[in-house]
Design an enzyme around this catalytic site. Structure first.
Site: not given
Ligand SMILES: Nc1ncnc2c1ncn2[C@@H]1O[C@H](COP(=O)(O)OP(=O)(O)OP(=O)(O)O)[C@@H](O)[C@H]1O
Length: 480
Positions: A18-19, A21-22, A25-26, A41, A143
């Site tokens: 789904l996404g 981030g740094s 991986t979600v 995640k 954030d």
């Molecule tokens: N519960 C969820 N349902 C659907 N998509 C999600 C969910 N949680 C996260 N995502 C997707 O995954 C992406 C990355 O998640 P997240 O921001 O929590 O990761 P991160 O590694 O902490 O990111 P960052 O680099 O912003 O710190 C989000 O921008 C979103 O698109």
């Protein structure tokens, strides 16, 4: 879906990404017992950097303690192992949001027409309510940005996510936070001036980031233009404010101004913001519900992979899943952390990991930057990057590297120079070993054979060499 206790093991299958981030991986996931969806995640325990795991553990701890209709719901956490226990992932299970982020939603609306301020007001209200709850729990999110505000399938549900950078201010004495230089957390272009200066990061700083997020929701772009170090200097030290979008009503502009006061003591609190006329009369948009998939049978494009964690599997659920599941091999995040970091100079927006990276925000804007290395006491840039020698000289940790990169950008160096710096950094040996291990563990059997042959060859040569060394006469007579 009910809350899983964090000790209760459930069987689940990981689906499409789904996404990224740094910090993790979600992916979409399905609970094999009841067919319900959730988002997971994951952090690869073998290859992650210490701060990635730390951030996930922080998020698990904080989300587990929360209960608010405006914050993403914690559903459980676990560790899963694959490939004969050689690969393990730490996982956080959360409720799944089908509508993407408020920025994706804004982009969709912008394609159709001008920004729909009624929806903007409602979504902003949800975010302020979330922050009010979070601050009430003694936590600073650190954030707040569009990417971390998730939208439900009904479009009326907006919840705050990504608590990896959050800090518990109950645990830190207020005096300490104000007096000592803090390590800024968050995404640079959304950071409050006092955060970039390393002076303070508290609830007021989240309110500044909220102001930037509202602008982002309207324009689809960060409130400040990304000019590397120049932007950070402008945010930290000038009297400037970001340009307010012309599409926004006067009421909306006034609301944003209340969030973006440079003096943090003048900024409005969440309680005050909820009373602002921009939010006070906001009501949920009329939306048609029902398109959101609730179980696997409703889900058109399922792309699920088997998880090894398959105890207590309900047979009928498994049957349904098997009908829809693809049988291709698991593509674990072999292009995961290290690859993302080595690509840190591409523009990244993490919408679909499988379709590759498209361009939106610079990696250098992302969470995890630490600025103290780059600023001296007067908040000016500590060093200037005069020539590429500076890059070659680097023994970069990810943190240093990112700072250096920002400075480089402002001097117009090409990104390749910086990528070299990554390879020259201390990751290199680790990355190569990891790559070999990943290849060995991958489904490509040919790599296993090749590595096995190389191993046999090396041990044979070593044996010959050693026997020659120990008893040269014997080996000569054997040859004779
Ligand atoms: N519960 C969820 N349902 C659907 N998509 C999600 C969910 N949680 C996260 N995502 C997707 O995954 C992406 C990355 O998640 P997240 O921001 O929590 O990761 P991160 O590694 O902490 O990111 P960052 O680099 O912003 O710190 C989000 O921008 C979103 O698109």
């Amino acid at each position: 879906m009910g809350k899983q206790s964090n000790t209760q093991k459930i069987s689940w299958t990981k689906g499409k990404c789904l996404g990224k981030g740094s910090f993790g991986t979600v992916s979409l996931a399905i609970n094999e017992l009841d067919g319900s969806f959730f988002a997971v995640k994951c952090v690869d325990l073998a290859t992650c950097l210490p701060n990635q795991l730390e951030s996930l553990e922080n998020e698990i701890r904080i989300l587990r303690s929360f209960s608010s209709p405006f914050v993403v719901e914690y559903l459980g956490d676990d560790v899963t192992s694959y490939e004969f226990l050689t690969t393990s992932y730490r996982n956080l299970h959360m409720e799944y949001f089908q509508g993407g982020t408020v920025v994706d939603f804004g982009a969709f609306k912008r394609r159709l027409a001008d920004v729909d301020e009624r929806i903007l007001r409602w979504q902003t209200r949800c975010l302020v309510s979330a922050l009010k709850y979070v601050h009430g729990q003694g936590i600073v999110h650190c954030d707040v940005k569009g990417k971390n505000a998730l939208v439900g399938s009904d479009l009326a549900t907006v919840k705050l996510a990504d608590f990896g950078s959050a800090v518990d201010i109950k645990m830190e004495s207020a005096g300490n936070r104000c007096m000592s230089l803090i390590t800024p957390r968050g995404s640079p272009l959304w950071m409050a001036p006092e955060v970039i200066r390393g002076e303070y990061q508290g609830p007021e700083s989240d309110v500044w980031s909220l102001g930037c997020t509202v602008i982002e929701m309207v324009t689809g772009k960060p409130a400040w233009e990304d000019q590397g170090f120049n932007s950070l200097s402008r945010i930290a030290n000038s009297d400037e404010l970001p340009e307010l979008p012309t599409q926004l009503s006067e009421l909306g502009k006034d609301f944003v101004k209340k969030c973006l006061r440079r003096d943090r003591n003048q900024r409005w609190s969440c309680d005050q913001l909820l009373q602002h006329p921009f939010l006070a009369s906001a009501s949920p948009p009329n939306t048609t519900k029902g398109s959101s998939p609730r179980c696997v049978l409703d889900f058109a494009n399922s792309d699920f992979e088997e998880d090894e964690n398959t105890e207590n599997v309900d047979d009928s659920a498994r049957e349904r899943i098997c009908k829809l599941a693809t049988v291709r091999g698991v593509v674990w995040e072999s292009d995961g952390w290290m690859a993302v970091r080595s690509l840190s100079f591409l523009r990244v927006s993490s919408v679909n990991c499988e379709e590759g990276i498209n361009t939106e925000y610079l990696e250098s804007m992302r969470t995890g930057l630490e600025f103290p290395d780059c600023f001296d006491g007067s908040n000016s840039v500590e060093w200037q990057c005069g020539n590429s020698e500076d890059v070659r000289g680097l023994k970069s940790s990810s943190v240093r590297l990112r700072c250096d990169f920002s400075a480089l950008r402002s001097h117009g160096y090409r990104s390749e120079n910086v990528e070299l710096a990554v390879d020259k950094g201390e990751f290199r040996f680790y990355r190569y070993c990891n790559l070999l291990l990943q290849l060995f563990l991958s489904n490509l059997r040919i790599f296993r054979y090749i590595l096995y042959l190389i191993f046999v060859l090396i041990t044979t040569l070593l044996q010959l060499f050693l026997s020659n060394l120990i008893n040269p006469k014997l080996s000569q007579s054997t040859q004779a």
